[in-house]
Structure formats: C-alpha cells, structure tokens
Design a protein around this motif. Structure first.
Motif, PDB file in Angstrom:
ATOM      1  N   SER A   1       0.829  -1.208   0.000  1.00  0.00           N
ATOM      2  CA  SER A   1       0.000   0.000   0.000  1.00  0.00           C
ATOM      3  C   SER A   1       0.862   1.256   0.000  1.00  0.00           C
ATOM      4  O   SER A   1       0.553   2.252  -0.677  1.00  0.00           O
ATOM      5  CB  SER A   1      -0.922  -0.005   1.221  1.00  0.00           C
ATOM      6  N   LEU A   2       1.966   1.218   0.747  1.00  0.00           N
ATOM      7  CA  LEU A   2       2.869   2.365   0.753  1.00  0.00           C
ATOM      8  C   LEU A   2       3.491   2.579  -0.626  1.00  0.00           C
ATOM      9  O   LEU A   2       3.639   3.720  -1.086  1.00  0.00           O
ATOM     10  CB  LEU A   2       3.968   2.153   1.798  1.00  0.00           C
ATOM     11  N   ASP A   3       3.827   1.480  -1.298  1.00  0.00           N
ATOM     12  CA  ASP A   3       4.414   1.587  -2.638  1.00  0.00           C
ATOM     13  C   ASP A   3       3.416   2.163  -3.633  1.00  0.00           C
ATOM     14  O   ASP A   3       3.790   2.950  -4.518  1.00  0.00           O
ATOM     15  CB  ASP A   3       4.880   0.209  -3.103  1.00  0.00           C
ATOM     16  N   VAL A   4       2.153   1.803  -3.507  1.00  0.00           N
ATOM     17  CA  VAL A   4       1.130   2.343  -4.400  1.00  0.00           C
ATOM     18  C   VAL A   4       1.033   3.860  -4.250  1.00  0.00           C
ATOM     19  O   VAL A   4       0.970   4.609  -5.240  1.00  0.00           O
ATOM     20  CB  VAL A   4      -0.233   1.670  -4.130  1.00  0.00           C
ATOM     21  N   VAL A   5       1.017   4.324  -2.997  1.00  0.00           N
ATOM     22  CA  VAL A   5       0.941   5.766  -2.754  1.00  0.00           C
ATOM     23  C   VAL A   5       2.167   6.455  -3.332  1.00  0.00           C
ATOM     24  O   VAL A   5       2.074   7.529  -3.944  1.00  0.00           O
ATOM     25  CB  VAL A   5       0.818   6.048  -1.243  1.00  0.00           C
ATOM     26  N   ARG A   6       3.339   5.843  -3.170  1.00  0.00           N
ATOM     27  CA  ARG A   6       4.569   6.436  -3.687  1.00  0.00           C
ATOM     28  C   ARG A   6       4.566   6.489  -5.211  1.00  0.00           C
ATOM     29  O   ARG A   6       4.980   7.484  -5.816  1.00  0.00           O
ATOM     30  CB  ARG A   6       5.777   5.632  -3.183  1.00  0.00           C
ATOM     31  N   VAL A   7       4.094   5.423  -5.862  1.00  0.00           N
ATOM     32  CA  VAL A   7       4.061   5.375  -7.328  1.00  0.00           C
ATOM     33  C   VAL A   7       3.161   6.464  -7.890  1.00  0.00           C
ATOM     34  O   VAL A   7       3.454   7.077  -8.928  1.00  0.00           O
ATOM     35  CB  VAL A   7       3.596   3.978  -7.804  1.00  0.00           C
ATOM     36  N   TYR A   8       2.072   6.746  -7.202  1.00  0.00           N
ATOM     37  CA  TYR A   8       1.147   7.769  -7.680  1.00  0.00           C
ATOM     38  C   TYR A   8       1.539   9.176  -7.226  1.00  0.00           C
ATOM     39  O   TYR A   8       0.734  10.106  -7.282  1.00  0.00           O
ATOM     40  CB  TYR A   8      -0.263   7.453  -7.216  1.00  0.00           C
ATOM     41  N   GLY A   9       2.760   9.314  -6.747  1.00  0.00           N
ATOM     42  CA  GLY A   9       3.269  10.642  -6.433  1.00  0.00           C
ATOM     43  C   GLY A   9       2.964  11.120  -5.035  1.00  0.00           C
ATOM     44  O   GLY A   9       3.147  12.309  -4.744  1.00  0.00           O
ATOM     45  N   GLY A  10       2.517  10.237  -4.182  1.00  0.00           N
ATOM     46  CA  GLY A  10       2.193  10.637  -2.821  1.00  0.00           C
ATOM     47  C   GLY A  10       3.445  10.901  -1.997  1.00  0.00           C
ATOM     48  O   GLY A  10       4.476  10.248  -2.164  1.00  0.00           O
TER      49      GLY A  10
END
Length: 268
Positions: A163-172
C-alpha cells in the motif's frame, strides 16, 4: 480438536468475580475482626459495598472523584497528544526514532515519586481552591506517554508495504503515506495504547494529590482516612477508583471494537 474461547465480557466478569472471592477469603481468614473492638484492616467486600451504598454517589463524586478525574483527563489528553505527535515525527524524520524511543523509555524508568516531589517544587499544585493540580496533571501525562509512543510507533510501522508503494508510485508524499496508510494501520495499536492509558492516568493524578499538591481529590482523601479507624471508607474510595478506571478501560475497548471491526475477527 476445537478449543472453546470465552467471550471477552465473560472472561472479564469471571476475573472480577474471582478477585472479589479472593478478597473475601483474605478478609475473613487472614484478617478477622478484633474480638474487642471489631476493627479489621481488610474489611470484607460486602461491608465496603454497604458503606458505598450508605454514603451515596454524591459523597464520592462531589467530594473525592471530580477533581481527580479532571486532572486525569487533562493529563490523559496532553500526554497522549504529545506521544502521538512524536510518533508521527518518527515517520517524517526516521533518524529521530532512536532519540524519541529513548526519551519514552527514560520517562518510563523515572521514579515517579521523586518526579512528583520535584514537580510540586517546579510546577506547584492548584492555584485556587478547587482548581486542578498542575503536578497531578503532569504525572498523569507522564504515565501515559510511554505506552502511547511505543504503541503508535509500532502501529505506524505495521503498515502494508504494498500500500505504501502504491501511494509512492502515484506521487504521494511521506505525509500522504502517513495519513492514508500508516494512520489506518496504526489505529488498532493506538486505541489499545489509549485503553491501557486510562487507568495509568488516574493513578498519576491520584499520586500527585497524595504527594500533597492539592487539598482535595482521591489522594488527599486517602491521606485523611489513613489517620482514622475507618477502613471501610478507605477501601470504598479504593474500590470506586478501581471501578471508574475499569469503566474507562472498557469504554475505550468498546470504541476500539466499533472503530476497528476488521481486527482479530471483530464484527462491527
């Protein structure tokens, strides 16, 4: 082979009943009333409950509990707020984790009685009669700090890596990860820490009063009753404090079950 698991409320009820039975046995067998005076330092629970019923709720709330609970509530809020802010800071500035955790451990290892004596000199007690004691508020905040810091940090670090990686990939940003993922993952641990903090906050407030920071509250009442041959009243004050702490603990437990129904098979 399936193992039977007792519901939480039933296990708690059995625990309370067991404590009362042990109390009665110790009082009757170990501390029988004096043949001449009838005095006993450990009265059985039924005499204490009779004293509570005769005194009525107003005797405990107005004269004993109100100030103590006010101090405990203020200390609970401040101590947990500071603990949660520092735990969040660990995630935003990771290299601060050893420092903050060491501060938390240090506060846990401090001799609270000595800290209370110093706090009375530095902070003082109640400014006006009836005002909450600054020392009691400080000790209540100090006693909840360690549990909440550790619980919150461990909860934040338990967030799902995907979940953290998803947020990071989307620029979070790191802040977005904290709010969207880590905070949600940490809620059960934070609520458990707050649940444990309820009785300790009350204990800290009582200790501050007992050390002489105010002329009211549970701590002051215990000092007065220690000089009187009235053990029923003394144990009644103790029992009322224990019941109030238990009620706060159970209330936070109920909130935890309602807010986090996904934890350990809970159903909302």
């Amino acid at each position: 082979m399936m193992r039977m698991r007792l519901p939480g409320w039933l296990a708690g009820l059995i625990g309370v009943v067991t404590l009362f039975v042990l109390w009665a046995v110790v009082a009757v067998v170990g501390f029988p009333p004096d043949a001449g005076t009838g005095f006993t330092p450990v009265p059985p629970p039924w005499t204490v409950l009779s004293e509570m019923a005769a005194a009525g709720p107003s005797a405990f709330w107005g004269g004993v509990l109100r100030e103590t609970l006010t101090e405990a509530s203020i200390g609970f809020l401040w101590g947990n707020l500071i603990a949660l802010l520092l735990a969040s800071l660990v995630l935003l500035v990771p290299w601060l984790e050893p420092v903050i955790m060491q501060i938390a451990v240090t506060t846990y290892c401090l001799p609270v009685v000595a800290v209370g004596g110093i706090s009375i000199v530095v902070l003082g007690g109640a400014e006006q009669p009836g005002d909450p004691s600054k020392t009691s508020i400080f000790l209540a905040a100090l006693m909840v700090f360690f549990t909440t810091v550790v619980g919150a940090v461990l909860g934040f670090k338990s967030a799902d890596r995907a979940s953290l990686d998803v947020v990071r990939v989307y620029g979070g940003s790191v802040w977005t990860q904290l709010v969207k993922v880590r905070l949600v993952a940490a809620v059960p641990a934070i609520l458990n820490a707050l649940q444990i903090a309820v009785p300790t906050a009350i204990l800290g407030a009582v200790l501050g009063e007992y050390l002489g920071s105010t002329d009211r509250g549970v701590g002051r009442t215990l000092i007065v009753l220690q000089g009187k041959p009235d053990p029923e009243r003394l144990w009644a004050v103790f029992l009322v404090c224990a019941l109030v702490a238990l009620a706060g603990y159970l209330l936070l437990g109920l909130v935890s079950r309602l807010v986090t129904p996904w934890v350990a098979g809970r159903s909302g």
